[in-house]
Design an enzyme around this catalytic site. Structure first.
Site, PDB file in Angstrom:
ATOM      1  N   CYS A 108       1.054  -1.330   0.378  1.00  0.00           N
ATOM      2  CA  CYS A 108       0.083   0.238   0.196  1.00  0.00           C
ATOM      3  C   CYS A 108       1.122   1.369  -0.481  1.00  0.00           C
ATOM      4  CB  CYS A 108      -1.219  -0.518   1.309  1.00  0.00           C
ATOM      5  SG  CYS A 108      -1.660  -1.483   1.143  1.00  0.00           S
ATOM      6  N   HIS A 242      -3.537   6.834   2.976  1.00  0.00           N
ATOM      7  CA  HIS A 242      -4.371   5.143   2.506  1.00  0.00           C
ATOM      8  C   HIS A 242      -5.692   4.952   2.225  1.00  0.00           C
ATOM      9  CE1 HIS A 242      -4.337   1.837   0.770  1.00  0.00           C
ATOM     10  NE2 HIS A 242      -3.859   1.102   2.426  1.00  0.00           N
ATOM     11  N   ASN A 272     -10.086  -0.706  -0.568  1.00  0.00           N
ATOM     12  CA  ASN A 272      -8.876  -0.544  -0.724  1.00  0.00           C
ATOM     13  C   ASN A 272      -8.264  -1.131  -1.678  1.00  0.00           C
ATOM     14  OD1 ASN A 272      -6.199  -1.051   0.220  1.00  0.00           O
ATOM     15  ND2 ASN A 272      -6.131  -1.137   2.072  1.00  0.00           N
TER      16      ASN A 272
END
Ligand code: COA
Length: 315
Positions: A108, A242, A272
């Site tokens: 990520c 994020h 996500n």
């Protein structure tokens, strides 16, 4: 370096929480309050490299540069259908360019890790234009029968073009290595010599532990980089966090004591999307005309590794 342009690209199928509840023992009442997610884009007949190329072309156009000016392509990617060559080579081939290119797998925080690497190349004088493309298909890593994991993720690509300048004010990378908290294992080709047990293991996540890691490291990273760059939380125009879980973002915001308007989010519609998350958010905010010259953006991301990273970028 400085940011010249952004782009993003999403799969056409958007799967809602209600869609998931048709084949999973879950529902919007569980998913939305715990995550902030209503729907996510999921790859069907698209190829990830085509989303990456689309995002890259949009970023190049937005940056008003020619493809021939690119000196380097850095691709952030966890998985795609190719093991080799790297996704960056496939993207370069489709763009028709032959600059050096390489992939990083930093999960990520990949966009920030890529910015940090690009910055080093700019500082050494080896490049004048760098394309970063983050393209991820976590929908191909998860077990779609595991409701605690599969509801969280979505696919997509985000890209950014950087040129020479002094707008990247700082980066900080960190690691708390612990492969057991978030991982996927895939099987390699067999050989006559393999005599160990191997298995395909779809994405495993220790949700609560990852949640705690995310909140504590992100708040710490942001405070550290603000100290490095002599900024206070209030002087930051936008926090580009994020997009893993709205509750994680809210907890980071509470910890910093900053008003919600400074935390743009798109997790509601995307879920996500790993390293693509930050550059997709950046592109959406850019195209919505949110940023003005001199705005200070603080990026923060965290994920498998466990890795985390933060950066300060002046618009
Ligand atoms: N639908 C319905 N019920 C679900 C569910 C779903 N999609 N997923 C899990 N549940 C159930 C569990 O089985 C459990 O039931 P039980 O108590 O009967 O055993 C219950 O809900 C509680 O699960 P729990 O895991 O304790 O919930 P939580 O409040 O910790 O939230 C996450 C789970 C995954 C949303 C949360 O831990 C999280 O967001 N973690 C971070 C994940 C992340 O962002 N990872 C990527 C970082 S890059």
């Amino acid at each position: 370096m400085k940011l010249l342009g952004t782009g993003s690209s999403l799969p056409k199928i958007q799967v809602t929480n209600d869609d998931l509840s048709e084949f999973l023992d879950t529902n919007d009442e569980w998913i939305f309050p715990r995550t902030g997610i209503k729907s996510r884009h999921v790859i069907s007949d698209e190829k990830l490299e085509d989303l990456a190329v689309d995002a890259a072309l949009k970023a190049v156009e937005n940056a008003r540069v020619q493809l021939s000016e690119l000196d380097m392509i850095i691709c952030s990617n966890v998985v795609n259908e190719y093991v080799t060559p790297g996704l960056s080579c496939i993207v370069a081939s489709k763009l028709g360019v032959s600059c050096p290119c390489f992939d990083i797998n930093c999960a990520c925080p990949g966009f920030i890790y890529a910015m940090d690497m690009a910055d080093s190349y700019f500082r050494s004088g080896k490049v004048r234009k760098v394309l970063i493309v983050c393209a991820e298909e976590p929908s191909r890593m998860i077990n779609w029968a595991d409701r605690s994991v599969c509801v969280l993720f979505g696919d997509g690509a985000g890209a950014a073009v950087f040129g020479e300048g002094d707008k990247l004010k700082g980066t900080r990378l960190s690691a708390q290595p612990d492969p057991e908290k978030l991982y996927e294992i895939h099987k390699l080709q067999n050989t006559p010599y393999i005599n160990k047990e191997e298995a395909e293991v779809p994405l495993v996540m220790r949700g609560r532990e990852v949640f705690k890691f995310a909140v504590t490291t992100s708040a710490r990273d942001i405070k550290n980089i603000l100290a490095d760059t002599g900024l206070t939380p209030g002087q930051v125009s936008y926090y580009m966090i994020h997009q893993a879980n709205l509750r994680i973002i809210d907890a980071i915001r509470d910890n910093l004591g900053v008003e919600p308007e400074k935390f743009p989010t798109n997790i509601r519609d995307h879920g996500n999307s790993s390293s693509a998350s930050c550059p997709i958010l950046l592109d959406e905010c850019n195209r919505a005309g949110m940023f003005k010259e001199g705005d200070i953006l603080v990026f923060s991301a965290f994920g498998a590794g466990l890795l985390s990273a933060t950066a300060v970028l002046e618009w």
